[in-house]
Design a protein around this motif. Structure first.
Motif, PDB file in Angstrom:
ATOM      1  N   MET A   1      -3.058   5.360   2.903  1.00 38.03           N
ATOM      2  CA  MET A   1      -1.639   5.152   3.147  1.00 38.03           C
ATOM      3  C   MET A   1      -1.265   5.705   4.512  1.00 38.03           C
ATOM      4  SD  MET A   1       0.257   5.667  -0.508  1.00 38.03           S
ATOM      5  CE  MET A   1       1.710   4.885   0.199  1.00 38.03           C
TER       6      MET A   1
ATOM      7  N   PRO B   1       0.250  -4.410  -0.146  1.00 37.60           N
ATOM      8  CA  PRO B   1      -1.045  -3.744  -0.284  1.00 37.60           C
ATOM      9  C   PRO B   1      -2.162  -4.701   0.095  1.00 37.60           C
ATOM     10  CG  PRO B   1      -0.121  -4.255  -2.437  1.00 37.60           C
ATOM     11  CD  PRO B   1       0.932  -4.558  -1.431  1.00 37.60           C
TER      12      PRO B   1
ATOM     13  N   ALA C   1      -2.190   0.707   2.716  1.00 37.78           N
ATOM     14  CA  ALA C   1      -0.846   0.543   2.189  1.00 37.78           C
ATOM     15  C   ALA C   1       0.134   1.331   3.039  1.00 37.78           C
ATOM     16  CB  ALA C   1      -0.783   1.015   0.733  1.00 37.78           C
TER      17      ALA C   1
ATOM     18  N   THR D   1       5.002   0.237   0.059  1.00 44.23           N
ATOM     19  CA  THR D   1       4.133  -0.714  -0.625  1.00 44.23           C
ATOM     20  C   THR D   1       4.330  -0.698  -2.133  1.00 44.23           C
ATOM     21  OG1 THR D   1       2.450  -0.681   1.108  1.00 44.23           O
ATOM     22  CG2 THR D   1       1.713  -1.248  -1.107  1.00 44.23           C
TER      23      THR D   1
ATOM     24  N   THR E   1       8.214   8.213  -0.775  1.00 49.18           N
ATOM     25  CA  THR E   1       6.855   8.432  -0.271  1.00 49.18           C
ATOM     26  C   THR E   1       6.908   9.527   0.777  1.00 49.18           C
ATOM     27  OG1 THR E   1       6.204   6.131  -0.649  1.00 49.18           O
ATOM     28  CG2 THR E   1       4.872   7.405   0.885  1.00 49.18           C
TER      29      THR E   1
END
Length: 295
Positions: free
Chosen positions: A40, A48, A111, A115, A121
């Motif tokens: 990531m 993705p 990703a 995503t 995140t």
């Protein structure tokens, strides 16, 4: 990138969930019942995307929805398949892309921060320290699935910026580089060289020296390089400093009748490497960096 590949909407129960990833580590997902390790990174597209061998292992099948990703003269064709992630009540379905290429090393796929259908995140760059404070920007949705962005205005024109934890320098598309040079007294300060862009593709870039700093809020964008021949062109940026009597004059060459594509900026670690974390809050629509003051 052409064609839209929407990610799953954030369900109410997912809004409370978060992904936290330390720089250099991977996040493991169960896809079609198989473990898949995703690398990531903040600048990755929101679809993705897995390596060719992983697509075969987890039995991805081409659907009618695909897209072409263009990097300079390189055109990479992607198929997609909408597949199940996770198991039980926490499972969700996300359209996943694959090609005939091995796109990422050290992981099965790549990703971005938006995503997966979670509310937050967070990228951890280092442990917190006294003096770290929040620098918050609104998320900009203009780039959609192709980049999770904040917006920086350059001479009244929008440039869509993503943070990059993989490169030291900051990298900007050619036309935006020309805008920045015009607005900030910039000139080329070195020869062209190849730099990695995405999916193993490298393109020519040149360093751009600025007489006035480029700022994203209170964050200075440092060590800037321009893609000199791709999305637009960098013709019109001066070669070396201009004469003393008019040090900021740059002649900009452009076609006012042609629609200008969205311009991208990737802000590298020379600009954000002092920060502790990058936190994307999709419910609030913000991205927050925790950073100490920088002289």
């Amino acid at each position: 990138m052409s064609a839209a590949c929407p990610v799953a909407a954030i369900a109410p129960e997912a809004e409370r969930r978060a992904i936290e990833v330390r720089s250099g580590e991977t996040v493991e997902m169960v896809v079609n019942g198989q473990p898949v390790r995703f690398r990531m990174v903040p600048e990755a597209i929101s679809v993705p995307t897995v390596n060719a061998d992983t697509a075969q292992r987890i039995a991805l099948k081409p659907s009618l929805i695909g897209y072409i990703y263009v990097i300079g003269p390189e055109r990479i064709g992607f198929n997609t398949d909408k597949v199940q992630y996770g198991e039980g009540e926490g499972a969700f379905r996300v359209r996943t892309a694959f090609s005939q290429r091995q796109l990422v090393t050290g992981a099965d796929g790549i990703a971005g921060p938006e995503t997966f259908p979670f509310g937050r995140t967070r990228f951890i760059l280092r442990d917190p320290q006294p003096g770290d404070r929040a620098i918050t920007f609104p998320l900009d949705r203009k780039m959609g699935d192709s980049q999770t962005s904040v917006r920086i205005d350059v001479g009244g024109r929008p440039v869509y910026a993503a943070f990059s934890i993989d490169r030291a320098e900051s990298l900007v598309t050619a036309t935006a580089g020309r805008w920045i040079a015009d607005a900030n007294g910039g000139f080329f300060d070195g020869d062209a060289r190849a730099a990695p862009i995405l999916y193993g593709v490298s393109r020519p870039v040149r360093p751009l020296k600025l007489q006035r700093p480029l700022m994203l809020g209170e964050l200075e964008v440092r060590n800037l390089a321009v893609r000199v021949s791709d999305i637009g062109n960098a013709r019109g940026i001066a070669e070396g400093a201009a004469p003393e009597e008019d040090p900021n004059e740059i002649v900009v060459v452009g076609d006012s009748k042609r629609k200008v594509p969205n311009q991208r900026l990737y802000i590298g670690m020379d600009s954000i490497g002092h920060c502790a974390s990058i936190d994307y809050d999709f419910t609030a629509g913000t991205v927050t960096l925790m950073c100490p003051p920088r002289s």
